[in-house]
Design a protein around this motif. Structure first.
Motif, PDB file in Angstrom:
ATOM      1  N   VAL A 185       0.841  -1.207   0.000  1.00 31.99           N
ATOM      2  CA  VAL A 185       0.000   0.000   0.000  1.00 31.99           C
ATOM      3  C   VAL A 185       0.873   1.254   0.000  1.00 31.99           C
ATOM      4  CG1 VAL A 185      -1.706   1.316   1.313  1.00 31.99           C
ATOM      5  CG2 VAL A 185      -1.939  -1.164   1.093  1.00 31.99           C
ATOM      6  N   ALA A 186       1.924   1.247   0.819  1.00 31.52           N
ATOM      7  CA  ALA A 186       2.818   2.406   0.875  1.00 31.52           C
ATOM      8  C   ALA A 186       3.498   2.644  -0.467  1.00 31.52           C
ATOM      9  CB  ALA A 186       3.858   2.201   1.973  1.00 31.52           C
ATOM     10  N   LEU A 187       3.936   1.581  -1.113  1.00 33.49           N
ATOM     11  CA  LEU A 187       4.592   1.723  -2.416  1.00 33.49           C
ATOM     12  C   LEU A 187       3.590   2.127  -3.495  1.00 33.49           C
ATOM     13  CD1 LEU A 187       6.896  -1.435  -2.270  1.00 33.49           C
ATOM     14  CD2 LEU A 187       7.635   0.959  -2.139  1.00 33.49           C
ATOM     15  N   MET A 188       2.394   1.583  -3.406  1.00 32.20           N
ATOM     16  CA  MET A 188       1.377   1.875  -4.415  1.00 32.20           C
ATOM     17  C   MET A 188       0.960   3.347  -4.379  1.00 32.20           C
ATOM     18  SD  MET A 188      -0.347   0.263  -6.758  1.00 32.20           S
ATOM     19  CE  MET A 188      -1.777   0.562  -7.805  1.00 32.20           C
ATOM     20  N   LEU A 189       0.876   3.897  -3.211  1.00 31.17           N
ATOM     21  CA  LEU A 189       0.429   5.286  -3.061  1.00 31.17           C
ATOM     22  C   LEU A 189       1.585   6.268  -2.963  1.00 31.17           C
ATOM     23  CD1 LEU A 189      -2.485   4.712  -0.514  1.00 31.17           C
ATOM     24  CD2 LEU A 189      -2.599   4.773  -3.016  1.00 31.17           C
ATOM     25  N   GLY A 190       2.798   5.788  -3.076  1.00 32.16           N
ATOM     26  CA  GLY A 190       3.965   6.653  -2.961  1.00 32.16           C
ATOM     27  C   GLY A 190       4.030   7.675  -4.087  1.00 32.16           C
ATOM     28  N   ASN A 191       4.421   8.879  -3.739  1.00 34.00           N
ATOM     29  CA  ASN A 191       4.585   9.973  -4.703  1.00 34.00           C
ATOM     30  C   ASN A 191       3.306  10.230  -5.506  1.00 34.00           C
ATOM     31  OD1 ASN A 191       6.039  12.030  -5.904  1.00 34.00           O
ATOM     32  ND2 ASN A 191       6.986  10.713  -7.448  1.00 34.00           N
ATOM     33  N   GLY A 192       2.181  10.175  -4.812  1.00 36.58           N
ATOM     34  CA  GLY A 192       0.915  10.489  -5.457  1.00 36.58           C
ATOM     35  C   GLY A 192       0.212   9.303  -6.085  1.00 36.58           C
ATOM     36  N   GLY A 193       0.876   8.164  -6.180  1.00 40.87           N
ATOM     37  CA  GLY A 193       0.243   6.962  -6.703  1.00 40.87           C
ATOM     38  C   GLY A 193       0.358   6.767  -8.203  1.00 40.87           C
ATOM     39  N   TYR A 194       1.025   7.701  -8.895  1.00 40.39           N
ATOM     40  CA  TYR A 194       1.109   7.590 -10.359  1.00 40.39           C
ATOM     41  C   TYR A 194       2.543   7.568 -10.868  1.00 40.39           C
ATOM     42  CZ  TYR A 194      -3.814   8.814 -10.050  1.00 40.39           C
ATOM     43  OH  TYR A 194      -5.160   8.820  -9.728  1.00 40.39           O
ATOM     44  N   ASP A 195       3.487   7.472  -9.954  1.00 36.84           N
ATOM     45  CA  ASP A 195       4.896   7.417 -10.344  1.00 36.84           C
ATOM     46  C   ASP A 195       5.215   6.005 -10.849  1.00 36.84           C
ATOM     47  OD1 ASP A 195       7.716   7.239 -10.425  1.00 36.84           O
ATOM     48  OD2 ASP A 195       7.895   8.833  -8.945  1.00 36.84           O
ATOM     49  N   ALA A 209      -9.262   3.535  -5.845  1.00 38.92           N
ATOM     50  CA  ALA A 209      -9.086   4.860  -5.249  1.00 38.92           C
ATOM     51  C   ALA A 209      -8.295   5.773  -6.168  1.00 38.92           C
ATOM     52  CB  ALA A 209      -8.389   4.723  -3.903  1.00 38.92           C
ATOM     53  N   LEU A 210      -7.374   5.207  -6.943  1.00 40.57           N
ATOM     54  CA  LEU A 210      -6.584   6.002  -7.884  1.00 40.57           C
ATOM     55  C   LEU A 210      -7.293   6.216  -9.217  1.00 40.57           C
ATOM     56  CD1 LEU A 210      -3.066   4.389  -7.240  1.00 40.57           C
ATOM     57  CD2 LEU A 210      -3.836   6.661  -6.521  1.00 40.57           C
ATOM     58  N   GLY A 211      -8.451   5.597  -9.393  1.00 35.11           N
ATOM     59  CA  GLY A 211      -9.208   5.777 -10.620  1.00 35.11           C
ATOM     60  C   GLY A 211      -8.784   4.872 -11.753  1.00 35.11           C
TER      61      GLY A 211
END
Length: 267
Positions: A95-105, A161-163
């Motif tokens: 989860v931390a890696l997935m959402l890191g830097n806004g979630g789109y990096d 959640a990220l669309g």
């Protein structure tokens, strides 16, 4: 010929046994033990030996029980359970890696994909190891399905959640997984619903589809992941309905067998 009195003979032999006497007539050396005194001392000695043996045996028995308990506790820490624990620890890391830097990096998403892939691989191996090498434990029975649902649920929720993934897809997959888990517990009194080939294919397809969505794919690969996810959703629904059918049949059969057994008992 004059005979020697028995008392004199006994006294003489007693004097010889007692050892040399001093001027006062008292015998030097250890006093002669009476038969009753010897038996008492032997009894006390044997009693002491028995008490020491019982004490040592008690200590050994307690030590044996402690050792057995330690073995039972240590058996939880086997390879299969360690892989399950690793999968549980990977959930917050994913989860931390997935959402890191806004979630789109793309870089962070690649690391998240690696964590997800490791979790899926351990899912393939821990159950096989547990069954092959008799490492099945109560902890594994509970923790393994929780770890499976946790990593898949975390990935689906993050994607929605990220669309990147419609919420209805997440709802269908998670609803099916939770519903079948509850259904298994409801009918467990009548029997166990075995994992089918369709269920295993569903799990594999879900893993591939979610993994493709976790990666920041573009072009034809982005189109391909859509169809892989569509196949995963179809398999999810189809296998879920099949499990419901099996549960109904299993429950009816179990009820019929109980009624038959009750009739035989009354007869």
């Amino acid at each position: 010929m004059t005979g020697v009195p028995a008392s004199a003979a006994g006294g003489s032999s007693g004097a010889r046994r007692a050892g040399p006497r001093g001027p006062s007539g008292a015998a030097h050396g250890p006093a002669e033990r009476t038969p009753s005194g010897g038996a008492a001392e032997r009894g006390a000695t044997e009693q002491g030996v028995l008490e020491r043996g019982a004490t040592e045996g008690g200590v050994a028995g307690r030590g044996g029980k402690i050792a057995a308990a330690a073995v039972n506790q240590a058996s939880v820490w086997n390879v299969a359970n360690l892989l399950t624990m690793l999968r549980l620890l990977l959930v917050p890391a994913f989860v931390a890696l997935m959402l890191g830097n806004g979630g789109y990096d793309p870089a962070w998403r690649s690391f998240a994909w690696a964590a997800f892939a490791v979790a899926m691989i351990t899912d393939l191996f821990d159950g096989h190891l547990a069954r092959t090498y008799n490492l099945v434990t109560d902890f594994g029975k509970i923790a393994d399905p929780i770890a499976d649902k946790a990593i898949m649920g975390a990935a689906l929720v993050c994607l929605s959640a990220l669309g990147d993934l419609p919420w209805w897809v997440t709802a269908v997959i998670l609803g099916r997984e939770l519903g079948i888990t509850v259904l298994r517990f409801v009918v467990i009194r009548y029997g166990v619903i075995p994992a089918s080939r369709g269920g295993k294919l569903k799990t594999l397809t879900q893993g591939i589809a979610v993994g493709m969505y976790v990666l920041a794919l573009t072009g034809p690969l982005a189109t391909l992941r859509f169809w892989v996810m569509a196949a995963a959703v179809v398999l999810t629904v189809a296998t879920g309905l099949d499990y419901v059918k099996q549960a109904i049949v299993l429950r009816r059969r179990g009820i019929a067998e109980r009624r038959a057994a009750l009739k035989e008992t009354e007869a």
